[in-house]
Design an enzyme around this catalytic site. Structure first.
Site, PDB file in Angstrom:
ATOM      1  N   HIS A 162      -3.559 -15.365   9.187  1.00  0.00           N
ATOM      2  CA  HIS A 162      -3.014 -14.203   9.118  1.00  0.00           C
ATOM      3  C   HIS A 162      -4.057 -13.149   9.767  1.00  0.00           C
ATOM      4  CE1 HIS A 162       0.041 -16.161   7.643  1.00  0.00           C
ATOM      5  NE2 HIS A 162      -0.454 -16.437   6.445  1.00  0.00           N
ATOM      6  N   ARG A 179       2.728 -10.997   5.975  1.00  0.00           N
ATOM      7  CA  ARG A 179       4.115 -10.602   6.210  1.00  0.00           C
ATOM      8  C   ARG A 179       4.229 -10.064   7.459  1.00  0.00           C
ATOM      9  NH1 ARG A 179       6.748  -8.991   0.556  1.00  0.00           N
ATOM     10  NH2 ARG A 179       8.734  -9.193   1.733  1.00  0.00           N
ATOM     11  N   PRO A 217       0.756  -1.276  -0.033  1.00  0.00           N
ATOM     12  CA  PRO A 217      -0.178   0.055   0.033  1.00  0.00           C
ATOM     13  C   PRO A 217       0.751   1.360   0.093  1.00  0.00           C
ATOM     14  CG  PRO A 217      -0.331  -1.170   1.991  1.00  0.00           C
ATOM     15  CD  PRO A 217       1.002  -1.802   1.139  1.00  0.00           C
ATOM     16  N   GLU A 218       0.627   1.873  -0.749  1.00  0.00           N
ATOM     17  CA  GLU A 218       1.467   3.338  -0.968  1.00  0.00           C
ATOM     18  C   GLU A 218       0.196   4.270  -0.684  1.00  0.00           C
ATOM     19  OE1 GLU A 218       3.768   3.661  -4.715  1.00  0.00           O
ATOM     20  OE2 GLU A 218       3.958   1.913  -4.814  1.00  0.00           O
ATOM     21  N   LYS A 263      22.103  16.517  -3.245  1.00  0.00           N
ATOM     22  CA  LYS A 263      22.081  15.081  -3.044  1.00  0.00           C
ATOM     23  C   LYS A 263      22.707  14.431  -4.050  1.00  0.00           C
ATOM     24  CE  LYS A 263      19.004  13.889   0.331  1.00  0.00           C
ATOM     25  NZ  LYS A 263      18.849  15.154   1.023  1.00  0.00           N
TER      26      LYS A 263
END
Length: 293
Positions: A104, A123, A2-3, A166
């Site tokens: 889970h 996970r 999930p972003e 950077k």
DNA sequence: ACTGTACCCTGTAGGC
DNA sequence: TGCCTACAGGGTACAG
């Protein structure tokens, strides 16, 4: 998994079910996720009303009537599914039998109206924390988060300042939650394609010698916003685990321009390049070597 | 101060 | 069929 678009879609699915409701009971099926559950986790949730459900980057924040906030991160495979009191419910290929649960299923929130909100995470890279509301913005996890990409605070100027000097490349810069909060591996690749920027270019191209934003920085900010908004509009992207709170899949994976399209044609008008895959900072990066410079 | 790598954990896909 | 490896949306702890 999930972003930002997936977390935001989950938030929008959960909010109508959770906000203004009281948590009657909490079940935890194990002692930890990524981290141990907070001390007296269940007691600190039970009987409390949920005042609001917001999002910061990839974090969900539920404000409770007790003055504490529940912070949730879904990790890679975390999923919330809402069941409205049925004894047995089927959502796509996801079947849940009340009281038993699937493998889970780690946390169940039972609301006073009988709704059950089930947290499933194979996970276990996800986690849940409880933080006093006043300490929310100073919490180590949230304090260092960068600009919220859909708010005004993400500007080409901000990006240029953070990118100046950077050594990191553009992909790594976008993946760095301290710079921009909420982009992950999919949307970093997709945003760079929309902006026509090569992921391996130095992030320093976003600023000129005086630290002012370049045209590239402006294009990139616009591309980030556009891809995130489009993805939210499609209910996020489902590769394997991600589901909306009602069990439905997302739809934005059908609109990927580069992610997972190695060897296929670039869809950009007039560009007939081939999508390539490369490992960058340990993560798969997809790009068109022709129109991304 | 930065950067790259290893690692956390489980499931799945592909090669043999 | 089974075994083995590589890989997957996340982030962090190190070593260099």
């Amino acid at each position: 998994m999930p972003e930002l678009p997936e977390v935001e879609t989950v938030r929008r699915g959960l909010a109508p079910v959770l906000v203004g409701k009281r948590i009657a009971r909490v079940e935890t099926r194990r002692a930890d996720l990524r981290f141990p559950f907070p001390q007296r986790f269940r007691e600190r949730l039970e009987g409390k009303k949920i005042a609001s459900l917001t999002r910061r980057g990839k974090y969900l924040v539920a404000t409770l009537s007790s003055g504490e906030s529940l912070i949730v991160h879904l990790g890679m495979t975390g999923r919330f599914t809402v069941f409205r009191g049925e004894s047995k419910a089927t959502h796509g290929n996801y079947v849940y039998e009340t009281g038993l649960g699937l493998a889970h299923d780690h946390v169940v929130l039972v609301l006073e109206d009988g709704s059950r909100i089930v947290y499933n995470d194979p996970r276990r890279f996800g986690f849940m924390l409880l933080v006093p509301r006043g300490e929310l913005s100073e919490h180590p996890l949230l304090r260092s988060l960068g600009a919220e990409p859909l708010d005004k605070e993400l500007t080409a100027e901000v990006l240029a300042v953070k990118a100046r000097g950077k050594k990191a490349n553009l992909k790594s810069l976008l993946m760095d939650q301290r710079i921009v909060a909420g982009l992950g591996n999919i949307y970093a690749s997709e945003a760079l394609h929309r902006a026509g920027l090569d992921p391996s270019r130095s992030a320093s191209v976003l600023a000129d010698a005086k630290g002012r934003p370049t045209v590239r920085a402006q294009k990139l900010v616009a591309a980030i916003r556009a891809v995130l908004n489009d993805a939210i509009g499609a209910g996020g992207s489902t590769l394997r685990d991600y589901r909306q709170a009602d069990g439905a899949s997302g739809g934005f994976q059908k609109s990927f321009a580069v992610y997972g399209r190695e060897g296929e044609r670039c869809i950009k008008k007039g560009c007939h390049g081939t999508i390539r895959r490369r490992i960058d900072a340990g993560r798969a990066t997809f790009f068109c070597s022709r129109c991304q410079r």
